[in-house]
Scaffold this active site. Structure first.
Site: not given
Ligand code: PDD
Length: 287
Positions: A33, A147, A180
């Site tokens: 996703y 992801k 993270e």
């Molecule tokens: N999440 N780390 C994880 C585990 C994440 O799921 C996300 C993003 C990030 C940050 O990635 P980005 O800067 O590309 O949004 C880091 C999204 C927003 C979510 O699952 O809703």
């Protein structure tokens, strides 16, 4: 106005947006996703998000659901139909529908769903006072760089944070290093003013916001390094913050029971937040 979703080639009312029970996303979390921020009616960092989607699909050997121009036009049509100015696009691609069996099906047809929703940005008070994070053990697999929709450890961690009155849970590996958050990347500013975020390898998702912030940090001539940091180092830090498409830069002022810095949002984080907002309103947007 009713919400509209995109489901496998059709725009349908959100309430009627359904997929088959044998979609492999539902059965096996066999899918990926992306979440793209909509700011002032435009997408922010759209192309890097689509590049990461391609990479996630490639790593799992799932065929692209459609060409990039077609995908971009679906995204725009969805925004138009939902009249979103501030919000998110969520898109999910799975290995399609097949009789339940673990190996890949023969001739799979990638399934694609997309939704758009309004969200409000973190309030001024949240930004000023910062948020609390708790620490939890990182119990995820060894390909956190992909992801995927397999988010159960993240869901459990976020719920634990919520029950503790915290905004996020920072996951800590067996060596005591913060990987993270459950849906955000983690940052600190050390006592001597260096900006630190973990180097991107297979133990974290390489956030698109993270990459943009590194670019902005370079431009602003901030001293920064990509390396692991321990939970203890974070608790002693001058500043801490999280980043993601949904939280931009959100200051962290408490980690477990430790107050970070003076308990207020720090200047480096706030400066990067401003720089990110300017970027989102300017060069980072695609109409
Ligand atoms: N999440 N780390 C994880 C585990 C994440 O799921 C996300 C993003 C990030 C940050 O990635 P980005 O800067 O590309 O949004 C880091 C999204 C927003 C979510 O699952 O809703």
């Amino acid at each position: 106005m009713s919400r509209i979703a995109y489901v496998n080639g059709r725009y349908v009312p959100h309430a009627d947006a359904v997929v088959h029970i044998e979609d492999r996303g539902y059965q096996f979390a066999d899918g990926v996703y992306e979440v793209v921020l909509i700011h002032n009616g435009a997408m922010v960092d759209e192309l890097p998000h689509l590049d990461r989607l391609d990479r996630s699909l490639r790593e799992l050997r799932i065929a692209a659901p459609m060409t990039r121009p077609a995908l971009r036009s679906v995204m725009r049509e969805l925004l138009r139909r939902n009249r979103i100015r501030t919000g998110l696009i969520y898109m999910q691609a799975t290995r399609g529908v097949a009789r339940r069996d673990h190996p890949f099906p023969k001739n799979p047809v990638t399934a694609l769903v997309m939704t758009a929703k309004r969200v409000s940005l973190p309030s001024a008070a949240t930004v000023e006072n910062g948020v609390k994070v708790i620490s939890i053990r990182d119990i995820r697999w060894e390909r956190c760089d992909i992801k995927t929709v397999a988010l159960l450890p993240n869901v459990l961690g976020k719920q634990q944070a919520k029950e503790a009155g915290a905004y996020e849970a920072w996951q800590v590996d067996d060596n005591g290093y913060v990987t993270e958050g459950t849906s955000t990347n983690a940052w600190i500013v050390t006592k001597d003013g260096e900006l630190v975020t973990r180097n991107a390898n297979q133990s974290i998702l390489n956030g698109i916001t993270r990459l943009t912030l590194l670019k902005l940090a370079e431009r602003e001539k901030l001293r920064f390094v990509e390396r692991g940091f321990t939970l203890e180092e974070a608790k002693q830090a001058r500043e801490a913050f999280v980043s993601s498409a949904t939280s931009f830069v959100t200051p962290v002022t408490q980690i477990d029971d430790a107050v970070v810095g003076n308990g207020k949002a720090g200047s480096v984080g706030l400066g990067l937040r401003e720089a990110y907002l300017a970027y989102a309103a300017g060069e980072g947007r695609t109409p």
